[in-house]
Design an enzyme around this catalytic site. Structure first.
Site, PDB file in Angstrom:
ATOM      1  CE1 TYR A  63     -48.101 -18.034 -19.783  1.00  0.00           C
ATOM      2  CE2 TYR A  63     -47.674 -19.238 -17.789  1.00  0.00           C
ATOM      3  CZ  TYR A  63     -47.247 -18.184 -18.934  1.00  0.00           C
ATOM      4  OH  TYR A  63     -46.269 -17.328 -18.944  1.00  0.00           O
ATOM      5  CB  SER A 212     -38.087 -18.615 -22.736  1.00  0.00           C
ATOM      6  OG  SER A 212     -38.622 -19.080 -23.214  1.00  0.00           O
ATOM      7  CG  LEU A 214     -33.498 -24.366 -20.755  1.00  0.00           C
ATOM      8  CD1 LEU A 214     -33.857 -26.034 -20.161  1.00  0.00           C
ATOM      9  CD2 LEU A 214     -32.025 -24.731 -20.065  1.00  0.00           C
TER      10      LEU A 214
END
Length: 335
Positions: A63, A212, A214
């Protein structure tokens, strides 16, 4: 409101029932993840999460690359002992801090990656260190052997894997106890269930950390059409969110929304509660205080067996909801 604590796996790691996914707090190789990020708001989110008992932070050297770990270092300065930090390695990053877009699980790279992460995080130990993806050219035993050395050296507390098959999990665990597997899992993505991977984890006493939960923000209901994704948002390239499939998924989401309304919770909270009620430790990502508060509140939502069955009947196992990565990304999962 204070979040309950749970055992993650059976190796001794205790974490809050919900973690905080930090990926969206920075770009990756210049691309926005879930829209623009704001560093000050991201740091406030980490601090607010801690106030509510949400001290389990999930990051990765990928990231940024590296920017996310550095942001976390800023957020936890002077307070390291109150956080549980998980980070990951394997996406190869060169000495110019650029992604090569290769996976590297070789022993010497594992050692190099951990030293870089320790430096970027401003710490001398990582609570949970994951192999982010399997290097198909390096035996899992070599990679996990290097991770086991880090545990012996006190640089890493526990080891984890991400997006691998049952066979790989078994081989890794035979060499050194694996504490957690992190893979994508949500009402719209249950391949780890279909492939028997969750059964393997249960048999071996390994915890499961769904990322993830959601559906990459889809379950929040804020995205009404594929055009609603910001221009530079990586989700535009995911088949699940393209063309006719997107609208089929919206119809399924509408049914989830009905149950959420009946229970007087948001669809996102319902989806998180569903994973928590299964005994998993989801790490919903957010970079905003408001959503961190809502997500943590979801840990306290009790679902009946009937609620869970009704939710799962909306999107039964085997329902085609579209691939969760492009063709290249799909070659790197379940190895």
């Amino acid at each position: 409101m204070s979040i309950k604590k749970v055992n993650l796996g059976n190796q001794g790691l205790v974490v809050p029932a919900i973690g905080l996914g930090c990926m969206g707090m920075t770009t990756i190789a210049g691309a926005d993840i879930y829209g623009k990020a704001d560093e000050a708001e991201a740091i406030k989110t980490i601090h607010r999460s801690l106030e509510l008992g949400g001290n389990f932070l999930d990051t990765a050297d990928l990231y940024g690359p590296l920017l996310n770990e550095r942001l976390i270092a800023k957020a936890i300065t002077g307070n390291r002992g109150n956080y549980i930090i998980a980070t990951k390695f394997a996406w190869e990053i060169d000495d110019n801090e650029q992604l090569t877009w290769k996976i590297n699980g070789k022993k010497d790279y594992v050692k190099k990656a951990v030293e870089r992460s320790l430096k970027n995080l401003g710490t001398d130990y990582i609570d949970l260190y994951y192999m982010h993806r399997l290097d198909p050219e390096t035996p899992i035993e070599e990679t996990v052997g290097a991770m086991a050395d880090l545990v012996k050296e006190g640089k890493v507390g526990y080891i984890g894997l991400s997006e691998v098959s049952s066979e790989t999990i078994k081989r890794a665990h035979a060499l050194h106890p694996v504490t957690a597997l992190q893979s994508e899992y949500s009402l719209f993505e249950r391949s780890v269930e279909e492939e028997g991977i969750l059964d393997t984890l249960k048999d071996l006493g390994i915890g499961f950390v769904p990322y993830s939960p959601l559906g990459r923000g889809f379950i929040s209901g804020e995205i009404k059409s594929p055009d609603d994704f910001p221009e530079n948002d990586f989700r535009r390239g995911i088949p699940k969110f393209q063309g006719e499939q997107f609208y089929k998924n919206i119809e399924l989401l509408n049914e989830i929304n009905k149950l959420a309304a009946e229970k007087n919770v948001t669809p996102s909270q319902l989806a998180i509660a569903w994973t928590v009620n299964k005994g998993f430790v989801p790490i919903p990502g957010t970079k905003r205080v408001k959503y961190a508060e809502q997500n943590i509140a979801a840990a306290a939502i009790a679902l009946t067996t009937q609620d869970a069955q009704r939710l799962e009947s909306i999107i039964p196992l085997g329902t085609a909801t579209g691939n969760r990565y492009d063709d290249w990304g799909m070659t790197m999962v379940s190895l």
